[in-house]
Design a protein around this motif. Structure first.
Motif, short mmCIF file in Angstrom:
data_model
loop_
_atom_site.label_atom_id
_atom_site.label_comp_id
_atom_site.label_asym_id
_atom_site.label_seq_id
_atom_site.Cartn_x
_atom_site.Cartn_y
_atom_site.Cartn_z
N ASN A 199 -1.81 -0.33 -4.63
CA ASN A 199 -3.01 0.04 -3.86
C ASN A 199 -2.85 1.42 -3.22
OD1 ASN A 199 -4.08 -2.56 -4.30
ND2 ASN A 199 -2.86 -3.37 -2.64
N TYR A 243 0.83 -1.21 0.00
CA TYR A 243 0.00 0.00 0.00
C TYR A 243 0.85 1.25 0.00
CZ TYR A 243 -4.68 -1.92 0.70
OH TYR A 243 -5.89 -2.54 0.50
N GLU A 289 -4.30 5.34 5.01
CA GLU A 289 -4.97 4.44 5.97
C GLU A 289 -5.74 3.37 5.19
OE1 GLU A 289 -7.33 6.05 9.10
OE2 GLU A 289 -5.85 7.61 9.57
N HIS A 290 -5.66 2.15 5.67
CA HIS A 290 -6.37 1.07 4.98
C HIS A 290 -6.66 -0.07 5.95
CE1 HIS A 290 -2.16 -0.26 4.96
NE2 HIS A 290 -2.63 -1.48 4.92
N GLU A 291 -7.50 -0.97 5.49
CA GLU A 291 -7.84 -2.13 6.32
C GLU A 291 -6.67 -3.12 6.28
OE1 GLU A 291 -11.31 -5.40 6.21
OE2 GLU A 291 -11.89 -3.42 5.47
N ARG A 292 -6.24 -3.58 7.44
CA ARG A 292 -5.07 -4.46 7.53
C ARG A 292 -5.33 -5.80 6.84
NH1 ARG A 292 -1.24 -5.75 12.40
NH2 ARG A 292 -1.03 -8.00 12.24
N LEU A 293 -4.39 -6.19 5.96
CA LEU A 293 -4.50 -7.47 5.26
C LEU A 293 -3.32 -8.35 5.66
CD1 LEU A 293 -5.21 -6.10 1.67
CD2 LEU A 293 -6.90 -7.08 3.20
N GLU A 294 -3.50 -9.67 5.58
CA GLU A 294 -2.39 -10.58 5.92
C GLU A 294 -2.12 -11.53 4.78
OE1 GLU A 294 -3.17 -12.39 9.75
OE2 GLU A 294 -2.02 -10.77 10.69
N ASN A 347 1.86 -8.71 7.28
CA ASN A 347 0.65 -7.89 7.18
C ASN A 347 0.93 -6.63 6.37
OD1 ASN A 347 1.31 -5.54 8.97
ND2 ASN A 347 1.55 -7.21 10.46
N SER A 348 -0.15 -6.02 5.87
CA SER A 348 -0.01 -4.89 4.93
C SER A 348 0.58 -3.65 5.59
CB SER A 348 -1.37 -4.56 4.31
OG SER A 348 -2.32 -4.32 5.32
#
Length: 333
Positions: A292, A215, A219-224, A243-244
């Motif tokens: 992203n 990314y 700010e973004h939703e945490r991805l793994e 994690n992202s």
């Protein structure tokens, strides 16, 4: 009567693309060559060679002949171009004709580097060879009106370099080229995983991480994501969860250098053209444009509208092919 075939080649650090005026995009292959060290024989080029990266025996090596957008290994580039022209000729049935070719070069490349590119193309059977600057080709491929006296700002984030240019009247007004691109981002991810988890991962794994959970600094939703590599301590295969947020942190330094380059280019812009930039905004091309959050992050940082080209990955190749119509006019500029 034979019509002379016209093709445009985007000789990129990561991918080489070939565009034909008659048939559109005819080839998109990774810029990789596999060579047998014992016989000096080229075994594979493009996708076939990329699939071998990191998986070959000792006597076979995979080489990327272009570094930072320019030719690093002339012989390998010639081999690669020959194979690519051969594939393109098959698609276009060019058994009799020699094509006219336009190749793009980074705007920061020297005359020696440009001559190397032209020599490589001519050596592969081109009738005529021209060079066009990469940001100009990207602008043409992104459907911008380059001939008008209007400022068009193009940010081309490629594999080896990022080119930021202001284009007006069919020429580059001001340009900054930095050696930061997709490869640098991959390298940052490899270093981060190595430092944090004591694990070595390959280039292809790093690229996958970047595409899936990489990314820009927003700010973004945490991805793994599950990542496999070799443990440096025990030498055994090991799996970790990335994690992202940490990947975003690893990419931050390169991102801010990229932003700095865009700011520097906008600061060099003549005042008459600055007004246009507020209306026209900035156009992103190249594979890096697809990271992203890149578009949102840049538009908040530089306070002008940021657009992504209709086809960012192929914009330079499309522009290179289209430029054949008015290449003489561009050469005069």
């Amino acid at each position: 009567m034979w019509k002379n075939a016209e093709i445009g080649i985007d000789l990129g650090t990561a991918n080489t693309l070939v565009y034909s005026r008659d048939k559109g995009m005819i080839l998109n292959e990774p810029s990789v060559v596999a060579i047998n060290l014992d016989t000096n024989e080229v075994l594979a080029v493009g996708l076939e060679a990329k699939n071998m990266v990191g998986k070959t025996p000792a006597n076979i090596v995979t080489v990327r002949p272009l570094k930072d957008g320019v030719i690093a290994d002339f012989n390998m580039t010639s081999h690669m171009l020959k194979a690519i022209m051969k594939k393109a000729s098959k698609t276009l049935n060019l058994s009799v004709r020699k094509p006219s070719v336009v190749v793009c070069a980074p705007s920061g490349s020297t005359s020696v580097e440009r001559r190397a590119i032209l020599d490589a193309v001519r050596g592969c059977g081109a009738k005529q060879a021209h060079i066009i600057e990469e940001p100009l080709a990207a602008a043409i491929g992104a459907d911008l009106t380059v001939e008008e006296p209007i400022a068009n700002v193009v940010v081309d984030i490629g594999g080896g370099t990022t080119e930021v240019a202001i284009i007006s009247f069919g020429g580059v007004v001001t340009c900054h080229s930095i050696r930061i691109g997709g490869d640098k981002f991959d390298e940052s991810i490899i270093q981060h995983v190595r430092k944090t988890y004591n694990i070595i991962i390959g280039e292809r794994t790093a690229e996958r991480i970047k595409m899936e959970i990489g990314y820009a600094p927003i700010e973004h939703e945490r991805l793994e994501m599950e990542v496999r590599g070799r443990d440096l301590v025990h030498g055994l295969p090991k799996t970790v969860m990335l994690n992202s947020i940490e990947v975003q942190e690893a990419l931050k330094e390169g991102m801010f250098q990229l932003l700095e380059s865009i700011r520097a280019t906008l600061e060099d812009c003549p005042p008459e053209l600055s007004g246009d930039i507020v209306d026209q905004g900035v156009t992103l091309t190249g594979g890096g444009a697809l990271l992203n959050g890149m578009q949102e992050w840049l538009s908040t940082e530089i306070s002008v509208p940021v657009h992504i080209a209709p086809n960012p990955l192929e914009a330079v190749a499309i522009g290179t092919g289209r430029s054949l119509k008015f290449i003489d006019k561009l050469q005069k500029v």
